[in-house]
Design an enzyme around this catalytic site. Structure first.
Site, PDB file in Angstrom:
ATOM      1  N   ASN A   7      75.051 191.301  94.357  1.00 27.85           N
ATOM      2  CA  ASN A   7      74.873 189.859  94.344  1.00 27.85           C
ATOM      3  C   ASN A   7      74.585 189.431  95.782  1.00 27.85           C
ATOM      4  O   ASN A   7      75.500 189.322  96.601  1.00 27.85           O
ATOM      5  CB  ASN A   7      76.154 189.210  93.802  1.00 27.85           C
ATOM      6  CG  ASN A   7      76.058 187.697  93.734  1.00 27.85           C
ATOM      7  OD1 ASN A   7      75.101 187.103  94.233  1.00 27.85           O
ATOM      8  ND2 ASN A   7      77.041 187.076  93.109  1.00 27.85           N
ATOM      9  N   ARG A  91      72.108 190.350  90.425  1.00 24.12           N
ATOM     10  CA  ARG A  91      72.193 188.955  90.006  1.00 24.12           C
ATOM     11  C   ARG A  91      70.992 188.224  90.597  1.00 24.12           C
ATOM     12  O   ARG A  91      70.762 188.279  91.807  1.00 24.12           O
ATOM     13  CB  ARG A  91      73.478 188.323  90.536  1.00 24.12           C
ATOM     14  CG  ARG A  91      73.540 186.869  90.169  1.00 24.12           C
ATOM     15  CD  ARG A  91      74.595 186.141  90.923  1.00 24.12           C
ATOM     16  NE  ARG A  91      74.600 184.758  90.505  1.00 24.12           N
ATOM     17  CZ  ARG A  91      74.954 183.755  91.292  1.00 24.12           C
ATOM     18  NH1 ARG A  91      75.355 183.973  92.503  1.00 24.12           N
ATOM     19  NH2 ARG A  91      74.926 182.526  90.838  1.00 24.12           N
ATOM     20  N   HIS A 180      74.785 179.547  85.792  1.00 21.47           N
ATOM     21  CA  HIS A 180      76.065 180.159  85.373  1.00 21.47           C
ATOM     22  C   HIS A 180      75.930 180.824  84.002  1.00 21.47           C
ATOM     23  O   HIS A 180      76.935 181.030  83.320  1.00 21.47           O
ATOM     24  CB  HIS A 180      77.189 179.105  85.217  1.00 21.47           C
ATOM     25  CG  HIS A 180      77.797 178.624  86.495  1.00 21.47           C
ATOM     26  ND1 HIS A 180      78.394 177.387  86.597  1.00 21.47           N
ATOM     27  CD2 HIS A 180      77.934 179.209  87.710  1.00 21.47           C
ATOM     28  CE1 HIS A 180      78.863 177.220  87.822  1.00 21.47           C
ATOM     29  NE2 HIS A 180      78.589 178.320  88.520  1.00 21.47           N
ATOM     30  N   HIS A 208      83.048 176.276  82.808  1.00 25.48           N
ATOM     31  CA  HIS A 208      83.176 177.141  83.995  1.00 25.48           C
ATOM     32  C   HIS A 208      83.488 176.211  85.168  1.00 25.48           C
ATOM     33  O   HIS A 208      82.614 175.512  85.669  1.00 25.48           O
ATOM     34  CB  HIS A 208      81.877 177.922  84.227  1.00 25.48           C
ATOM     35  CG  HIS A 208      81.939 178.799  85.443  1.00 25.48           C
ATOM     36  ND1 HIS A 208      81.904 180.166  85.381  1.00 25.48           N
ATOM     37  CD2 HIS A 208      82.066 178.489  86.752  1.00 25.48           C
ATOM     38  CE1 HIS A 208      82.001 180.664  86.602  1.00 25.48           C
ATOM     39  NE2 HIS A 208      82.095 179.662  87.449  1.00 25.48           N
ATOM     40  N   ARG A 241      79.267 169.454  95.694  1.00 20.57           N
ATOM     41  CA  ARG A 241      78.087 168.828  95.069  1.00 20.57           C
ATOM     42  C   ARG A 241      78.527 167.646  94.204  1.00 20.57           C
ATOM     43  O   ARG A 241      79.568 167.705  93.556  1.00 20.57           O
ATOM     44  CB  ARG A 241      77.351 169.830  94.174  1.00 20.57           C
ATOM     45  CG  ARG A 241      76.691 170.948  94.946  1.00 20.57           C
ATOM     46  CD  ARG A 241      75.973 171.893  94.004  1.00 20.57           C
ATOM     47  NE  ARG A 241      76.169 173.250  94.445  1.00 20.57           N
ATOM     48  CZ  ARG A 241      76.298 174.292  93.637  1.00 20.57           C
ATOM     49  NH1 ARG A 241      76.243 174.139  92.315  1.00 20.57           N
ATOM     50  NH2 ARG A 241      76.472 175.487  94.129  1.00 20.57           N
ATOM     51  N   GLU A 380      81.553 188.179  85.879  1.00 17.71           N
ATOM     52  CA  GLU A 380      80.086 188.226  85.885  1.00 17.71           C
ATOM     53  C   GLU A 380      79.571 189.603  86.282  1.00 17.71           C
ATOM     54  O   GLU A 380      78.545 190.054  85.776  1.00 17.71           O
ATOM     55  CB  GLU A 380      79.547 187.149  86.831  1.00 17.71           C
ATOM     56  CG  GLU A 380      79.726 185.757  86.249  1.00 17.71           C
ATOM     57  CD  GLU A 380      79.532 184.639  87.260  1.00 17.71           C
ATOM     58  OE1 GLU A 380      80.502 184.352  87.990  1.00 17.71           O
ATOM     59  OE2 GLU A 380      78.451 184.063  87.308  1.00 17.71           O
TER      60      GLU A 380
HETATM   61  P1  ADP Z   1      83.035 180.082  93.036  1.00 14.73           P
HETATM   62  O1  ADP Z   1      82.263 179.045  92.281  1.00 14.73           O
HETATM   63  O2  ADP Z   1      82.821 180.022  94.523  1.00 14.73           O
HETATM   64  O3  ADP Z   1      82.974 181.479  92.437  1.00 14.73           O
HETATM   65  P2  ADP Z   1      85.777 180.155  92.083  1.00 14.73           P
HETATM   66  O4  ADP Z   1      85.455 180.337  90.638  1.00 14.73           O
HETATM   67  O5  ADP Z   1      86.420 181.252  92.823  1.00 14.73           O
HETATM   68  O6  ADP Z   1      84.546 179.596  92.907  1.00 14.73           O
HETATM   69  O7  ADP Z   1      86.744 178.859  92.174  1.00 14.73           O
HETATM   70  C1  ADP Z   1      87.170 178.345  93.382  1.00 14.73           C
HETATM   71  C2  ADP Z   1      88.052 177.135  93.076  1.00 14.73           C
HETATM   72  O8  ADP Z   1      89.175 177.590  92.280  1.00 14.73           O
HETATM   73  C3  ADP Z   1      88.633 176.473  94.322  1.00 14.73           C
HETATM   74  O9  ADP Z   1      88.522 175.049  94.186  1.00 14.73           O
HETATM   75  C4  ADP Z   1      90.097 176.870  94.252  1.00 14.73           C
HETATM   76  O10 ADP Z   1      90.913 175.881  94.813  1.00 14.73           O
HETATM   77  C5  ADP Z   1      90.320 176.919  92.758  1.00 14.73           C
HETATM   78  N1  ADP Z   1      91.566 177.629  92.430  1.00 14.73           N
HETATM   79  C6  ADP Z   1      91.848 178.939  92.538  1.00 14.73           C
HETATM   80  N2  ADP Z   1      93.148 179.146  92.202  1.00 14.73           N
HETATM   81  C7  ADP Z   1      93.664 177.939  91.868  1.00 14.73           C
HETATM   82  C8  ADP Z   1      94.950 177.454  91.429  1.00 14.73           C
HETATM   83  N3  ADP Z   1      95.957 178.291  91.260  1.00 14.73           N
HETATM   84  N4  ADP Z   1      95.094 176.148  91.174  1.00 14.73           N
HETATM   85  C9  ADP Z   1      94.068 175.280  91.351  1.00 14.73           C
HETATM   86  N5  ADP Z   1      92.840 175.657  91.748  1.00 14.73           N
HETATM   87  C10 ADP Z   1      92.654 176.959  92.007  1.00 14.73           C
END
Ligand code: ADP
Length: 395
Positions: A7, A91, A180, A208, A241, A380
Protein backbone atom coordinates in the site's frame (compact mmCIF):
# COMPACT_ATOMS: atom_id res chain seq x y z
CA UNK A 1 0.51 -18.94 -1.49
CA UNK A 2 2.50 -16.04 0.02
CA UNK A 3 1.22 -12.67 -1.14
CA UNK A 4 3.15 -9.46 -0.60
CA UNK A 5 0.54 -6.74 -0.06
CA UNK A 6 1.78 -3.23 -0.85
CA UNK A 7 0.00 0.00 0.00
CA UNK A 8 2.06 2.90 -1.33
CA UNK A 9 0.98 6.36 -0.16
CA UNK A 10 2.56 9.76 -0.81
CA UNK A 11 5.12 9.47 1.98
CA UNK A 12 4.64 5.94 3.30
CA UNK A 13 4.70 2.32 2.21
CA UNK A 14 2.73 -0.23 4.24
CA UNK A 15 3.58 -3.85 3.51
CA UNK A 16 2.53 -7.29 4.69
CA UNK A 17 3.48 -10.77 3.59
CA UNK A 18 0.34 -12.85 3.94
CA UNK A 19 -0.55 -16.47 3.44
CA UNK A 20 -4.34 -16.01 3.31
CA UNK A 21 -4.96 -19.29 5.15
CA UNK A 22 -2.96 -18.18 8.23
CA UNK A 23 -4.54 -16.01 10.91
CA UNK A 24 -1.55 -13.66 11.16
CA UNK A 25 0.71 -12.13 8.49
CA UNK A 26 4.15 -13.72 8.11
CA UNK A 27 5.68 -10.25 8.23
CA UNK A 28 4.30 -6.74 8.52
CA UNK A 29 5.93 -3.32 8.29
CA UNK A 30 5.66 0.37 7.60
CA UNK A 31 8.10 2.84 6.05
CA UNK A 32 7.10 6.39 7.01
CA UNK A 33 8.42 9.87 6.07
CA UNK A 34 9.78 8.73 2.70
CA UNK A 35 12.01 11.47 1.29
CA UNK A 36 13.19 12.57 4.73
CA UNK A 37 16.59 12.04 6.32
CA UNK A 38 14.83 10.63 9.37
CA UNK A 39 12.40 8.19 7.79
CA UNK A 40 11.03 5.57 10.20
CA UNK A 41 10.93 1.87 9.45
CA UNK A 42 8.98 -0.49 11.70
CA UNK A 43 8.78 -4.19 11.01
CA UNK A 44 7.75 -7.43 12.74
CA UNK A 45 7.77 -11.06 11.65
CA UNK A 46 5.17 -13.49 13.01
CA UNK A 47 6.38 -14.83 16.37
CA UNK A 48 9.41 -12.49 16.54
CA UNK A 49 9.97 -9.12 18.21
CA UNK A 50 9.46 -5.83 16.41
CA UNK A 51 12.33 -3.78 14.99
CA UNK A 52 12.44 -0.02 14.44
CA UNK A 53 15.03 2.09 12.67
CA UNK A 54 15.34 5.78 11.79
CA UNK A 55 17.34 6.38 8.60
CA UNK A 56 17.27 8.19 5.26
CA UNK A 57 14.84 6.69 2.74
CA UNK A 58 15.07 8.81 -0.38
CA UNK A 59 12.13 7.56 -2.44
CA UNK A 60 9.59 4.78 -3.01
CA UNK A 61 12.20 2.58 -4.72
CA UNK A 62 14.32 2.69 -1.58
CA UNK A 63 11.25 2.06 0.60
CA UNK A 64 10.18 -1.09 -1.30
CA UNK A 65 13.81 -2.31 -1.36
CA UNK A 66 13.93 -1.81 2.40
CA UNK A 67 10.62 -3.70 2.84
CA UNK A 68 12.07 -6.67 0.94
CA UNK A 69 15.29 -6.61 2.93
CA UNK A 70 13.30 -6.65 6.20
CA UNK A 71 11.21 -9.60 5.02
CA UNK A 72 14.42 -11.42 4.03
CA UNK A 73 16.54 -10.39 7.03
CA UNK A 74 18.53 -13.35 8.32
CA UNK A 75 17.77 -12.65 12.01
CA UNK A 76 14.33 -11.05 12.17
CA UNK A 77 12.96 -11.72 8.66
CA UNK A 78 10.00 -13.94 7.68
CA UNK A 79 11.42 -15.75 4.63
CA UNK A 80 14.82 -16.97 3.46
CA UNK A 81 14.50 -16.34 -0.26
CA UNK A 82 12.67 -13.96 -2.57
CA UNK A 83 11.29 -17.02 -4.37
CA UNK A 84 8.98 -17.51 -1.37
CA UNK A 85 6.99 -14.47 -2.57
CA UNK A 86 4.43 -15.95 -4.97
CA UNK A 87 2.52 -12.80 -5.89
CA UNK A 88 2.15 -9.10 -5.11
CA UNK A 89 -1.21 -7.44 -4.39
CA UNK A 90 -1.33 -3.64 -4.70
CA UNK A 91 -3.86 -1.28 -3.21
CA UNK A 92 -4.84 1.18 -5.92
CA UNK A 93 -7.11 4.06 -4.94
CA UNK A 94 -8.83 4.95 -8.22
CA UNK A 95 -9.84 2.60 -10.99
CA UNK A 96 -12.43 4.96 -12.52
CA UNK A 97 -15.03 3.13 -14.60
CA UNK A 98 -12.41 0.80 -16.06
CA UNK A 99 -12.34 -1.77 -13.24
CA UNK A 100 -15.26 -3.57 -11.60
CA UNK A 101 -12.97 -5.89 -9.68
CA UNK A 102 -9.37 -6.80 -8.99
CA UNK A 103 -7.17 -7.64 -11.99
CA UNK A 104 -3.75 -9.02 -12.84
CA UNK A 105 -1.51 -6.14 -13.82
CA UNK A 106 -0.62 -5.83 -17.50
CA UNK A 107 0.63 -2.89 -19.58
CA UNK A 108 -3.02 -2.02 -20.29
CA UNK A 109 -3.82 -1.98 -16.55
CA UNK A 110 -0.81 0.24 -15.84
CA UNK A 111 -1.97 2.67 -18.54
CA UNK A 112 -5.53 2.69 -17.16
CA UNK A 113 -4.29 3.40 -13.62
CA UNK A 114 -2.17 6.20 -15.04
CA UNK A 115 -5.17 7.68 -16.85
CA UNK A 116 -7.16 7.64 -13.57
CA UNK A 117 -4.45 9.74 -11.90
CA UNK A 118 -6.35 12.87 -12.92
CA UNK A 119 -9.10 11.82 -10.47
CA UNK A 120 -6.70 10.90 -7.65
CA UNK A 121 -3.50 12.91 -8.15
CA UNK A 122 -2.45 12.42 -4.52
CA UNK A 123 -2.78 8.64 -4.64
CA UNK A 124 -2.61 6.90 -8.03
CA UNK A 125 0.89 8.11 -9.01
CA UNK A 126 2.29 6.63 -5.77
CA UNK A 127 0.35 3.39 -6.21
CA UNK A 128 1.75 3.20 -9.72
CA UNK A 129 5.30 3.82 -8.53
CA UNK A 130 4.90 0.89 -6.10
CA UNK A 131 3.77 -1.32 -8.98
CA UNK A 132 6.71 -0.33 -11.17
CA UNK A 133 9.28 -0.79 -8.41
CA UNK A 134 7.99 -4.21 -7.37
CA UNK A 135 7.88 -5.35 -11.02
CA UNK A 136 11.56 -4.41 -11.29
CA UNK A 137 12.57 -5.97 -7.97
CA UNK A 138 10.45 -9.12 -8.35
CA UNK A 139 10.60 -9.93 -12.07
CA UNK A 140 8.28 -12.71 -13.14
CA UNK A 141 6.18 -12.53 -9.96
CA UNK A 142 2.52 -11.89 -10.89
CA UNK A 143 1.10 -8.58 -9.66
CA UNK A 144 -2.56 -7.81 -8.95
CA UNK A 145 -4.29 -4.43 -8.53
CA UNK A 146 -7.12 -4.13 -6.00
CA UNK A 147 -9.07 -0.88 -6.37
CA UNK A 148 -10.81 1.16 -3.65
CA UNK A 149 -13.43 2.16 -6.21
CA UNK A 150 -14.16 -1.24 -7.82
CA UNK A 151 -16.77 -2.51 -5.32
CA UNK A 152 -18.91 0.58 -5.93
CA UNK A 153 -19.03 0.15 -9.71
CA UNK A 154 -22.32 -1.75 -9.22
CA UNK A 155 -24.15 1.36 -8.02
CA UNK A 156 -27.22 2.12 -10.15
CA UNK A 157 -27.14 5.19 -12.36
CA UNK A 158 -29.50 7.15 -10.09
CA UNK A 159 -27.07 6.67 -7.20
CA UNK A 160 -23.86 7.61 -8.98
CA UNK A 161 -25.15 10.51 -11.07
CA UNK A 162 -24.87 14.09 -9.82
CA UNK A 163 -27.66 16.40 -10.93
CA UNK A 164 -25.34 18.46 -13.11
CA UNK A 165 -25.82 18.75 -16.88
CA UNK A 166 -25.17 15.22 -18.19
CA UNK A 167 -22.45 16.63 -20.44
CA UNK A 168 -20.31 17.17 -17.33
CA UNK A 169 -20.33 13.44 -16.64
CA UNK A 170 -19.88 12.44 -20.27
CA UNK A 171 -17.06 14.87 -20.96
CA UNK A 172 -15.20 14.91 -17.66
CA UNK A 173 -16.20 11.68 -15.91
CA UNK A 174 -17.62 13.62 -12.95
CA UNK A 175 -19.81 11.15 -11.03
CA UNK A 176 -19.86 9.34 -7.69
CA UNK A 177 -17.14 6.68 -7.60
CA UNK A 178 -16.97 5.86 -3.89
CA UNK A 179 -13.94 4.61 -1.95
CA UNK A 180 -13.04 2.24 0.92
CA UNK A 181 -14.61 -0.45 -1.30
CA UNK A 182 -12.21 -3.20 -0.19
CA UNK A 183 -13.17 -2.61 3.45
CA UNK A 184 -16.94 -2.42 2.82
CA UNK A 185 -16.84 -5.59 0.73
CA UNK A 186 -14.72 -7.44 3.31
CA UNK A 187 -16.90 -6.56 6.33
CA UNK A 188 -20.08 -7.32 4.39
CA UNK A 189 -18.73 -10.85 3.79
CA UNK A 190 -17.80 -11.26 7.46
CA UNK A 191 -21.24 -9.94 8.49
CA UNK A 192 -23.00 -12.60 6.39
CA UNK A 193 -20.81 -15.31 7.93
CA UNK A 194 -21.50 -13.93 11.44
CA UNK A 195 -25.24 -13.91 10.78
CA UNK A 196 -25.09 -17.36 9.18
CA UNK A 197 -27.05 -16.11 6.16
CA UNK A 198 -26.17 -15.88 2.46
CA UNK A 199 -24.80 -12.44 1.53
CA UNK A 200 -27.06 -12.51 -1.54
CA UNK A 201 -30.14 -12.29 0.75
CA UNK A 202 -28.96 -9.42 2.93
CA UNK A 203 -29.37 -5.65 2.99
CA UNK A 204 -26.45 -4.30 5.03
CA UNK A 205 -25.39 -0.81 6.08
CA UNK A 206 -21.61 -0.84 6.55
CA UNK A 207 -20.12 2.12 8.45
CA UNK A 208 -16.34 2.46 8.04
CA UNK A 209 -15.47 5.07 10.66
CA UNK A 210 -11.76 5.86 10.81
CA UNK A 211 -9.72 8.93 10.02
CA UNK A 212 -11.39 8.64 6.62
CA UNK A 213 -15.04 7.60 6.96
CA UNK A 214 -17.80 6.35 4.70
CA UNK A 215 -21.08 4.45 4.79
CA UNK A 216 -22.20 1.97 2.13
CA UNK A 217 -25.55 0.33 1.39
CA UNK A 218 -24.75 -3.28 0.41
CA UNK A 219 -27.75 -5.12 -1.04
CA UNK A 220 -27.40 -8.71 -2.15
CA UNK A 221 -23.62 -8.46 -1.77
CA UNK A 222 -23.19 -5.46 -4.07
CA UNK A 223 -22.75 -1.76 -3.33
CA UNK A 224 -25.91 0.17 -4.26
CA UNK A 225 -25.00 3.51 -2.67
CA UNK A 226 -22.05 5.01 -0.82
CA UNK A 227 -21.29 8.29 0.89
CA UNK A 228 -17.93 9.21 -0.66
CA UNK A 229 -18.24 10.67 -4.12
CA UNK A 230 -16.13 11.94 -6.99
CA UNK A 231 -13.36 12.18 -4.39
CA UNK A 232 -13.10 10.91 -0.79
CA UNK A 233 -14.16 14.38 0.43
CA UNK A 234 -17.92 13.84 0.25
CA UNK A 235 -20.18 12.33 2.88
CA UNK A 236 -19.36 11.83 6.53
CA UNK A 237 -17.41 14.15 8.81
CA UNK A 238 -13.82 12.82 8.87
CA UNK A 239 -10.61 13.46 10.80
CA UNK A 240 -9.69 16.52 8.75
CA UNK A 241 -12.20 16.44 5.84
CA UNK A 242 -15.49 18.28 5.94
CA UNK A 243 -17.71 15.73 4.17
CA UNK A 244 -20.99 17.13 2.79
CA UNK A 245 -21.25 20.89 2.45
CA UNK A 246 -23.23 23.19 0.18
CA UNK A 247 -21.01 23.47 -2.94
CA UNK A 248 -21.69 27.20 -3.10
CA UNK A 249 -19.55 27.62 0.03
CA UNK A 250 -16.51 26.98 -2.16
CA UNK A 251 -17.44 29.78 -4.56
CA UNK A 252 -18.22 32.09 -1.67
CA UNK A 253 -14.82 31.46 -0.09
CA UNK A 254 -13.07 32.08 -3.39
CA UNK A 255 -15.01 35.21 -4.30
CA UNK A 256 -15.90 36.89 -1.05
CA UNK A 257 -13.19 35.79 1.31
CA UNK A 258 -10.46 36.06 -1.35
CA UNK A 259 -9.10 32.61 -0.69
CA UNK A 260 -6.95 30.84 -3.31
CA UNK A 261 -7.78 27.44 -4.81
CA UNK A 262 -4.93 25.89 -2.83
CA UNK A 263 -6.07 27.35 0.46
CA UNK A 264 -9.67 26.20 -0.08
CA UNK A 265 -8.37 22.73 -0.96
CA UNK A 266 -6.34 22.64 2.22
CA UNK A 267 -9.26 24.03 4.27
CA UNK A 268 -11.68 21.33 3.07
CA UNK A 269 -9.29 18.35 3.09
CA UNK A 270 -6.82 19.09 5.88
CA UNK A 271 -8.25 21.68 8.26
CA UNK A 272 -11.91 20.71 8.54
CA UNK A 273 -13.78 17.73 9.99
CA UNK A 274 -13.14 16.79 13.62
CA UNK A 275 -9.95 18.86 13.69
CA UNK A 276 -11.51 22.02 12.27
CA UNK A 277 -14.62 21.88 14.44
CA UNK A 278 -12.84 21.11 17.69
CA UNK A 279 -9.66 23.10 17.16
CA UNK A 280 -8.12 20.36 19.29
CA UNK A 281 -7.41 17.19 17.32
CA UNK A 282 -8.53 14.85 14.54
CA UNK A 283 -8.23 11.93 16.98
CA UNK A 284 -11.59 10.75 18.27
CA UNK A 285 -10.09 9.44 21.52
CA UNK A 286 -8.76 12.89 22.38
CA UNK A 287 -12.04 14.55 21.47
CA UNK A 288 -14.07 12.23 23.66
CA UNK A 289 -11.65 12.91 26.54
CA UNK A 290 -11.85 16.69 26.00
CA UNK A 291 -15.64 16.56 25.72
CA UNK A 292 -15.75 14.73 29.07
CA UNK A 293 -13.75 17.58 30.57
CA UNK A 294 -16.32 20.08 29.32
CA UNK A 295 -14.69 21.33 26.09
CA UNK A 296 -17.75 22.56 24.14
CA UNK A 297 -16.03 22.56 20.73
CA UNK A 298 -14.86 18.96 21.15
CA UNK A 299 -18.41 18.02 22.16
CA UNK A 300 -19.79 19.78 19.06
CA UNK A 301 -17.32 17.95 16.78
CA UNK A 302 -18.46 14.60 18.22
CA UNK A 303 -22.12 15.59 17.89
CA UNK A 304 -21.80 16.70 14.25
CA UNK A 305 -19.88 13.49 13.42
CA UNK A 306 -22.56 11.24 14.94
CA UNK A 307 -25.49 13.25 13.56
CA UNK A 308 -24.09 12.94 10.03
CA UNK A 309 -23.50 9.20 10.38
CA UNK A 310 -27.00 8.65 11.76
CA UNK A 311 -28.48 10.56 8.80
CA UNK A 312 -26.73 8.23 6.35
CA UNK A 313 -27.82 5.07 8.20
CA UNK A 314 -31.44 6.24 7.98
CA UNK A 315 -31.08 7.23 4.33
CA UNK A 316 -29.55 3.91 3.34
CA UNK A 317 -32.26 1.95 5.14
CA UNK A 318 -34.71 3.94 2.99
CA UNK A 319 -32.72 3.26 -0.19
CA UNK A 320 -32.74 -0.52 0.43
CA UNK A 321 -36.27 -0.76 1.88
CA UNK A 322 -34.85 -1.68 5.31
CA UNK A 323 -31.67 -3.13 6.71
CA UNK A 324 -30.94 -6.64 7.97
CA UNK A 325 -27.90 -5.42 9.92
CA UNK A 326 -25.71 -2.41 10.58
CA UNK A 327 -21.95 -2.96 10.68
CA UNK A 328 -19.42 -0.74 12.47
CA UNK A 329 -15.78 -0.96 11.43
CA UNK A 330 -12.58 1.19 11.21
CA UNK A 331 -10.63 2.64 14.14
CA UNK A 332 -13.63 4.53 15.55
CA UNK A 333 -16.31 2.02 14.52
CA UNK A 334 -14.44 -0.89 16.09
CA UNK A 335 -13.23 0.80 19.26
CA UNK A 336 -15.51 3.62 20.30
CA UNK A 337 -18.57 2.52 22.29
CA UNK A 338 -19.79 6.11 22.94
CA UNK A 339 -19.81 6.90 19.22
CA UNK A 340 -21.71 3.71 18.33
CA UNK A 341 -24.18 4.49 21.11
CA UNK A 342 -24.79 8.02 19.91
CA UNK A 343 -25.29 6.97 16.29
CA UNK A 344 -27.73 4.21 17.30
CA UNK A 345 -29.77 6.40 19.66
CA UNK A 346 -33.49 6.75 18.79
CA UNK A 347 -33.21 4.24 15.95
CA UNK A 348 -35.73 1.82 17.47
CA UNK A 349 -38.02 2.49 14.50
CA UNK A 350 -35.47 0.57 12.38
CA UNK A 351 -35.14 -2.19 15.00
CA UNK A 352 -31.77 -0.74 16.06
CA UNK A 353 -31.41 -0.93 19.84
CA UNK A 354 -28.11 -1.70 21.46
CA UNK A 355 -27.08 -3.12 24.82
CA UNK A 356 -24.82 -0.86 26.91
CA UNK A 357 -22.86 -3.84 28.26
CA UNK A 358 -22.33 -5.54 24.90
CA UNK A 359 -21.42 -2.21 23.36
CA UNK A 360 -18.77 -1.38 25.94
CA UNK A 361 -17.37 -4.91 25.56
CA UNK A 362 -17.15 -4.36 21.74
CA UNK A 363 -19.12 -7.62 21.36
CA UNK A 364 -19.49 -9.00 17.81
CA UNK A 365 -23.25 -8.23 17.98
CA UNK A 366 -24.20 -5.35 20.28
CA UNK A 367 -27.90 -5.37 19.39
CA UNK A 368 -30.87 -6.24 21.59
CA UNK A 369 -33.38 -5.14 18.94
CA UNK A 370 -34.57 -7.01 15.85
CA UNK A 371 -31.75 -5.59 13.68
CA UNK A 372 -28.28 -6.96 14.46
CA UNK A 373 -25.63 -4.28 15.01
CA UNK A 374 -22.24 -5.86 14.36
CA UNK A 375 -18.75 -4.73 15.32
CA UNK A 376 -16.32 -6.17 12.77
CA UNK A 377 -12.58 -5.66 12.48
CA UNK A 378 -11.73 -4.70 8.92
CA UNK A 379 -8.65 -6.23 7.33
CA UNK A 380 -8.02 -4.62 3.96
CA UNK A 381 -4.60 -6.26 3.58
CA UNK A 382 -6.09 -9.72 4.04
CA UNK A 383 -8.84 -8.86 1.54
CA UNK A 384 -6.17 -7.76 -0.97
CA UNK A 385 -4.22 -11.01 -0.40
CA UNK A 386 -7.40 -13.09 -0.85
CA UNK A 387 -8.28 -11.24 -4.05
CA UNK A 388 -4.75 -11.68 -5.38
CA UNK A 389 -4.95 -15.42 -4.82
CA UNK A 390 -8.41 -15.62 -6.41
CA UNK A 391 -7.43 -13.53 -9.47
CA UNK A 392 -4.39 -15.74 -10.05
CA UNK A 393 -6.46 -18.88 -9.61
CA UNK A 394 -4.40 -19.97 -6.61
CA UNK A 395 -5.64 -22.14 -3.78
P1 ADP B 1 -7.35 5.40 8.98
O1 ADP B 1 -8.53 5.93 8.23
O2 ADP B 1 -6.19 6.35 9.02
O3 ADP B 1 -6.99 3.96 8.66
P2 ADP B 1 -8.22 4.26 11.51
O4 ADP B 1 -9.25 3.34 10.94
O5 ADP B 1 -7.01 3.70 12.12
O6 ADP B 1 -7.83 5.42 10.50
O7 ADP B 1 -8.98 5.15 12.63
C1 ADP B 1 -8.34 6.18 13.30
C2 ADP B 1 -9.36 6.79 14.26
O8 ADP B 1 -9.79 5.75 15.18
C3 ADP B 1 -8.80 7.92 15.11
O9 ADP B 1 -9.75 8.99 15.16
C4 ADP B 1 -8.70 7.28 16.49
O10 ADP B 1 -8.89 8.23 17.50
C5 ADP B 1 -9.87 6.33 16.46
N1 ADP B 1 -9.78 5.34 17.54
C6 ADP B 1 -8.92 4.31 17.68
N2 ADP B 1 -9.14 3.70 18.87
C7 ADP B 1 -10.16 4.36 19.47
C8 ADP B 1 -10.87 4.24 20.72
N3 ADP B 1 -10.56 3.29 21.58
N4 ADP B 1 -11.86 5.10 20.98
C9 ADP B 1 -12.19 6.09 20.11
N5 ADP B 1 -11.57 6.26 18.92
C10 ADP B 1 -10.58 5.42 18.62
Amino acid sequence: MNVLVLNCGSSSVKFQLIDPVLDEPLGKGLVERIGAKDAIVTYRSRGKSAVREVLEISDHDAAVRRALSDLLHQDYGAIRSQTEIDAVGHRVVHGGEAFQGSVQITEYVVESIRSCSKFAPLHNPHNLRGIQVSMELLPGVPQVAVFDTAFHQTMPQEAYTYALPLEVYKKLGIRRYGFHGTSHRYVAGVAAATLGRPLAELSLITCHLGNGASVTAVKGGISVETSMGFTPLEGLVMGTRCGDIDPYIVLYLLETDGMTLESVDSLLNKKSGLLGLSGVSNDMRELLGEAELGNANARLAVDVFCHRAKKYVGAYAAVMGGADAVVFTGGIGENSAPIREKICQSMGFLGIEISAEQNSAHAPNISVGRTPVLVIHTDEELAIAQDTRRVLGGS
